[in-house]
Design an enzyme around this catalytic site. Structure first.
Site, mmCIF file in Angstrom:
data_model
loop_
_atom_site.group_PDB
_atom_site.id
_atom_site.type_symbol
_atom_site.label_atom_id
_atom_site.label_comp_id
_atom_site.label_asym_id
_atom_site.label_seq_id
_atom_site.Cartn_x
_atom_site.Cartn_y
_atom_site.Cartn_z
ATOM 1 N N ARG A 170 8.339 5.314 1.355
ATOM 2 C CA ARG A 170 7.607 4.119 1.766
ATOM 3 C C ARG A 170 6.859 4.383 3.066
ATOM 4 N NH1 ARG A 170 5.761 -0.817 -0.061
ATOM 5 N NH2 ARG A 170 6.438 -2.582 1.211
ATOM 6 N N SER A 180 9.787 -4.146 0.571
ATOM 7 C CA SER A 180 9.031 -3.985 -0.675
ATOM 8 C C SER A 180 9.717 -4.722 -1.814
ATOM 9 C CB SER A 180 8.963 -2.495 -1.016
ATOM 10 O OG SER A 180 8.425 -2.300 -2.304
ATOM 11 N N THR A 214 -0.360 -1.816 -7.752
ATOM 12 C CA THR A 214 0.656 -0.799 -7.524
ATOM 13 C C THR A 214 0.695 -0.082 -8.848
ATOM 14 O OG1 THR A 214 1.842 -2.170 -5.959
ATOM 15 C CG2 THR A 214 3.193 -0.593 -7.132
ATOM 16 N N THR A 219 2.358 2.863 -4.524
ATOM 17 C CA THR A 219 1.313 1.887 -4.248
ATOM 18 C C THR A 219 0.526 2.158 -2.985
ATOM 19 O OG1 THR A 219 0.920 -0.503 -4.163
ATOM 20 C CG2 THR A 219 2.763 0.317 -2.888
HETATM 21 O O1 DON Z 1 5.886 -3.010 -1.946
HETATM 22 C C1 DON Z 1 5.527 -4.066 -2.429
HETATM 23 O O2 DON Z 1 6.284 -4.897 -2.810
HETATM 24 C C2 DON Z 1 4.050 -4.327 -2.620
HETATM 25 N N1 DON Z 1 3.300 -3.585 -1.644
HETATM 26 C C3 DON Z 1 3.697 -3.984 -4.009
HETATM 27 C C4 DON Z 1 2.247 -4.247 -4.313
HETATM 28 C C5 DON Z 1 1.952 -4.364 -5.743
HETATM 29 O O3 DON Z 1 2.824 -4.294 -6.578
HETATM 30 C C6 DON Z 1 0.557 -4.653 -6.109
HETATM 31 N N2 DON Z 1 0.425 -4.622 -7.563
HETATM 32 N N3 DON Z 1 0.108 -5.301 -8.409
#
Ligand code: DON
Length: 573
Positions: A109, A453, A382, A400
């Site tokens: 991350r 996240s 993502t 992501t």
């Molecule tokens: O880590 C997270 O929860 C977000 N940054 C995820 C972003 C995401 O899933 C966008 N997609 N559709």
């Protein structure tokens, strides 16, 4: 005569009532669909957001590489062919299970830069500055993806690293074919590409299906990584290009931030649901904890008596989700910085107690729910890929840039996007992030801290054997999409593709509304829910996820579930 007229009326009334109740029964029943089956393969499979990436991963497996080799190759291939979310300038999480049954997790991350501070997105009056945490250089967290793949490679890799990277270099140079969905996504982002950068980036054009997109600068960046290892990204030319450009745009990412970044092996969250063992991501991803909480909340209820996607089904999952997301907002943050009572939060007794206020008659109001009391104490993109190799190893990875194309900052001379993951922090208590998620002190910004996240890469086992590899993008809906796919398969006996196709819904405590896929739910179910006090939002949203999963069938073959909501494709042999 009289009698027969009366009889006639009676018959008409009975017929009418029967029709009405049939209508009700039919509407409440799961819609009868053709049973769809995904790709079936005998030995190995990769399911990802694009066929090219799945093919590259699968080719590595064919050459004798293992799931971890394929992870490295697929992560990089997605960075080329799926720049909206695939990345080298972002981060992610991997959960794995070896063929010996050992499980583990890697956290790659992003982190807050050293120069970040709690109130960095607030103005003098303490208000959030619009888009500062989502668009442009200030939104960028220290990228983790390249550290992640090298960590995986060093521990488990078997083929020479150059062989894992070269296919992506070739793809970048040769170019990709823009799909219809991709053209739409790129064209929609043009305005933001221009706002975030001080030059016209490669992708800032009007695209149409079938156009060729070549990434020469990215190919060169990947060559530096191939030749110098992770230093080819975190030090030297690539690092300098990244930092110079971010700073030119007024951002705070420094060479030191890149130099000190490390991916971390973590103990995943493992729990039992019925006779299944589920392994999922731990903090700083909330996925595993929330998944455990929600599944344990519904475990005491007999799902065999509850129709799939019926009023009762939606009520039960919604109420469990509501309570879990309230806990998420209060308790969860980076475990390296805050004390999170993970064991207490996933304790069955605590969870059952949280569900005591649930009633079949009426929706609980989110305003009446807060976090639990413990003794002693986020166009949005993502991407997820699932891999099973011929040796029986399984890898579940969600990665992501945060929202589509991340911060939209496209490294000059580097040819890749940088994330806007800083928005996953709680920049101000009570102010939701881009996914409407709230947070507390636990998820406040601090230098070197990782933002919370929702990513939920997950592996399901039954009787000590691999059953399913699953995950999805979708911001805050990631957890609930993974949840529904597990339940679809284990409780409702669906096949993998059938499960992935099945309409999904989502509740995250606040805002107090059940988000439903349009046209997925019948009108009677929706009317029943509204009558019980549920607020419903039907919206075609990217954030309901794109689930890419693999199911091990009883005869040992693999069924892929590739989400038709995107260009997702399973490839195997
Ligand atoms: O880590 C997270 O929860 C977000 N940054 C995820 C972003 C995401 O899933 C966008 N997609 N559709």
């Amino acid at each position: 005569m009289n009698f027969s007229k009366k009889n006639d009326n009676f018959l008409k009334r009975t017929l009418l009532l029967t029709c009405i109740s049939l209508l009700f029964i039919q509407c409440e029943a799961p819609t009868k669909k053709e049973k769809t089956t995904g790709l079936i393969s005998q030995k190995a499979m990769v399911v990802s957001a694009r066929e090219e990436a799945s093919q590259i991963g699968s080719d590595i497996l064919k050459k004798g590489g293992n799931a971890f080799d394929a992870m490295v190759a697929t992560q990089l291939a997605l960075a080329v062919v799926y720049p909206v979310a695939g990345n080298i300038g972002g981060g992610g999480f991997m959960v794995y299970r070896t063929n010996e049954g050992k499980t583990g997790a890697l956290d790659y991350r992003e982190k807050a830069p050293l120069a970040s501070s709690k109130d960095m997105y607030l103005d003098k009056e303490g208000n959030m500055i619009k888009q500062k945490s989502t668009l442009g250089a200030m939104a960028v967290g220290v990228p983790g993806a390249i550290a992640g793949i090298f960590e995986v490679y060093e521990k488990f890799g078997s083929l020479p690293i150059a062989e894992l990277i070269q296919p992506s270099i070739d793809l970048a140079r040769k170019g990709i074919n823009v799909t219809k969905k991709q053209a739409r996504s790129l064209n929609r982002a043009r305005e933001k590409f221009a706002l975030a950068n001080n030059y016209t980036i490669l992708l800032d054009k009007e695209w149409k299906e079938g156009d060729k997109l070549q990434f020469e600068e990215l190919a060169q960046t990947l060559e530096r990584i191939r030749d110098q290892g992770k230093d080819g990204f975190y030090k030297g030319e690539t690092a300098k290009k990244m930092v110079d450009y971010v700073q030119e745009l007024g951002g705070i990412l420094s060479l030191k931030d890149l130099e000190i970044y490390k991916a971390v092996w973590r103990k995943p969250v493992t729990f039992n649901y019925k006779d299944y063992t589920i392994t999922s991501m731990t903090l700083p991803a909330s996925g595993g904890i929330c998944l455990a909480q929600i599944l344990k909340s519904i475990e005491p209820f007999d799902l065999s008596k509850i129709k799939h996607n019926s009023t009762k089904y939606i009520q039960l999952l919604t109420e469990a989700e509501r309570r879990s997301y309230a806990d998420r907002a209060h308790f969860l943050g980076d475990i390296d910085f805050v004390d999170v009572p993970v064991d207490s939060l996933t304790n069955t007794e605590y969870i059952n107690k949280r569900m005591r206020s649930f009633s079949w008659d009426k929706a609980t109001k989110s305003s009446d729910i807060s976090h639990g009391k413990l003794k002693g104490y986020e166009s949005d993109e993502t991407t997820h890929y699932s891999i099973v190799d011929p040796f029986g190893n399984a890898v579940s990875v969600t990665t992501t840039l945060n929202t589509g194309y991340g911060s939209k900052v496209f490294v000059k001379g580097g040819g890749f996007f940088l994330n806007n993951e800083m928005d996953d922090f709680s920049a101000k208590p009570g102010v939701p992030n881009v996914y409407g998620l709230l947070g507390s002190k636990a998820n406040a910004i601090a230098p070197e801290k990782r933002m919370l996240s929702s990513m939920t890469p997950t592996i399901v086992e039954q009787n000590g054997k691999l059953k399913m590899v699953v995950g999805t993008p979708g911001g805050s809906t990631i957890i609930t999409s993974v949840l529904q796919n597990i339940i679809n398969v284990v409780d409702y006996g669906m096949g993998m593709q059938e499960s992935v196709n099945s309409p999904r819904f989502h509740h995250q405590w606040l805002p107090d509304t059940v988000l439903m896929e349009p046209n997925g739910f019948d009108s009677i179910t929706k009317a029943n829910l509204k009558a019980k006090g549920y607020h419903i939002t039907e919206r075609n949203t990217l954030i309901i996820g794109k689930v890419d999963a693999i199911l091990v069938l009883p005869n040992g073959t693999l069924e892929g579930g590739a989400d038709h909501r995107g260009d997702d494709t399973a490839v195997g042999f």
